[in-house]
Write an enzyme that holds these catalytic residues in place. Sequence first.
Site, mmCIF file in Angstrom:
data_model
loop_
_atom_site.group_PDB
_atom_site.id
_atom_site.type_symbol
_atom_site.label_atom_id
_atom_site.label_comp_id
_atom_site.label_asym_id
_atom_site.label_seq_id
_atom_site.Cartn_x
_atom_site.Cartn_y
_atom_site.Cartn_z
ATOM 1 N N SER A 1 78.540 22.764 36.011
ATOM 2 C CA SER A 1 77.536 21.785 36.445
ATOM 3 C C SER A 1 77.781 20.328 36.070
ATOM 4 O O SER A 1 77.095 19.449 36.581
ATOM 5 C CB SER A 1 76.162 22.190 35.938
ATOM 6 N N LYS B 1 70.117 14.094 32.387
ATOM 7 C CA LYS B 1 69.727 15.222 33.231
ATOM 8 C C LYS B 1 68.359 15.701 32.772
ATOM 9 O O LYS B 1 68.092 15.754 31.558
ATOM 10 C CB LYS B 1 70.780 16.316 33.096
ATOM 11 N N SER C 1 74.856 21.708 38.963
ATOM 12 C CA SER C 1 73.454 21.372 39.007
ATOM 13 C C SER C 1 73.138 19.946 38.542
ATOM 14 O O SER C 1 72.034 19.457 38.789
ATOM 15 C CB SER C 1 72.661 22.359 38.145
HETATM 16 N N1 GLN Z 1 76.612 26.846 39.779
HETATM 17 C C1 GLN Z 1 76.598 27.621 38.589
HETATM 18 C C2 GLN Z 1 75.334 28.444 38.510
HETATM 19 O O1 GLN Z 1 74.536 28.305 39.361
HETATM 20 C C3 GLN Z 1 76.738 26.747 37.369
HETATM 21 C C4 GLN Z 1 75.509 26.024 37.025
HETATM 22 C C5 GLN Z 1 75.628 25.270 35.731
HETATM 23 O O2 GLN Z 1 76.717 25.014 35.234
HETATM 24 N N2 GLN Z 1 74.481 24.957 35.163
HETATM 25 O O3 GLN Z 1 75.138 29.211 37.638
#
Ligand code: GLN
Length: 488
Positions: A176, A77, A152
């Site tokens: 994510s 990532k 994400s």
């Molecule tokens: N969708 C969640 C957020 O926007 C989790 C994102 C993540 O785990 N990085 O905060």
Amino acid sequence: MKLTHLTALELGRAIAQGDVTIPQATQAALEEMAARDERLNSCITILEEQAMERSEALQRGLKPGLSPLYGVPLLLKDNLCTQGVRTTCGSKLLEHYVPPYNATAVDRVEGAGGVCLGKGNLDEFAMGSTTETSHFGPTRNPWEESRVPGGSSGGCAAGVAAGFAWYALGSDTGGSIRQPAGYCGLTGIKPTYGTVSRYGLIAYASSFDQVGPLCRDAADCAAVLDVIQGRDLRDSTTVDGDYGGLLAALTPDIRGLRVGLPVECFGEGLNPQVARRVQEVAGVLESRGAAVTWVTIPELEWGMETYYVLASAEASSNLARYDGVKYGFRAKEYKNLTQMYENTRSQGFGKEAKVRILLGTFVLSAGYYEAYYKKALAVQAQVKEGVKRAFGVCDVLLTPVTPNTAPRLGESLTNPMEMYLSDLYTVPANLAGLPALSMPCGVDGQGLPVGAQLVGPRFGEQVILNAAHAYQQETDHHKRVPRGGRVG
Ligand code: GLN
């Protein structure tokens, strides 16, 4: 069988036995990428040359007794720092940022013989659930290109599902890893907070962020965790402990395992097809000797609100460093220092990051700290208590990963509430620092993957991996591949 259909461990074995060379594997993945990534946009940076060179060097170093993942290509990532390779975090602010060091998790996979093929697309600063907030454009879901891959870590999930690599390292702050794994038919795990170093992971909300793998099955997840977990002196939140070998101890024997279904995760808002698939998982675990019961954890209902207050608060403070002075983007025009900050941040951050910074700054401000931030901390403690109580009567919790399958591109941008709701079942594990795994458990009426989540107590990685492994002995949902993707 096509090379890109193998699991990471299967490929590792084939390499060790000399059936496949590392450059052959790398080549095969790069070919898949060349054929399809222009459409999917799973990678922000593709490391073609570097990966080929490294593959050849690793091939020369092949000898008995190396890591089971030796020579296996992966994606990272793009919020994991890679020395000499730009690391953008999906943001214009870091578009040209080239870190002078590797994240610890990156060092560890490389130490085990990993070949990094590319840097996976992500929502800007890992804030989002669809990969649509990336400065580098959205990623598409290889199962159905009109759908998002989740986020994400959506680039990594789409890439592994499409056969561009055998596994990926993502990060999970509120879901994510698990949510995109769910939308793309992969098995992913967010480990217990503190077991994997965050050194070199670009911070979103530091008390929740964890690095973890996105793979094709539970055995691969165990193998990757074995490599990346453990104490790191550069991250004081990592815990010392006996990490043992998760892969070596992996067993499909789950007789006597107590599985709890939290009623709160099967209520309003849950797509009935998803509910059905997840309840079928309970049936399979039961057939292998587990005891399934309903449990109630009323505190879970506050999870999402609490998470968004706390995560935004931490984000507003973590993102303060992007001021145009130290590194990254700086606005071209300004008259004085204040204007330089203003212009840099106004032009550098995307909309979602700005929303979080505003919200986070608000909940931390003198007048509202008590009402929001402090209160959220108190509620977080309640959520932890509620989950702990549940682990008094069961060993693992089984829930859906998300209320729905992957939405269409663009849908969540017009309905942000819907997007935030996709984190409903995943955030409690982050609030409580618990390990949680996502695995495919079938498809919906449109053929889109459905994910089931297994949550364990702190340091309960082995328990959830074993449960997933047992399930994957009995079913082959994890072997399904997207049409036009890995299967061709
Ligand atoms: N969708 C969640 C957020 O926007 C989790 C994102 C993540 O785990 N990085 O905060």
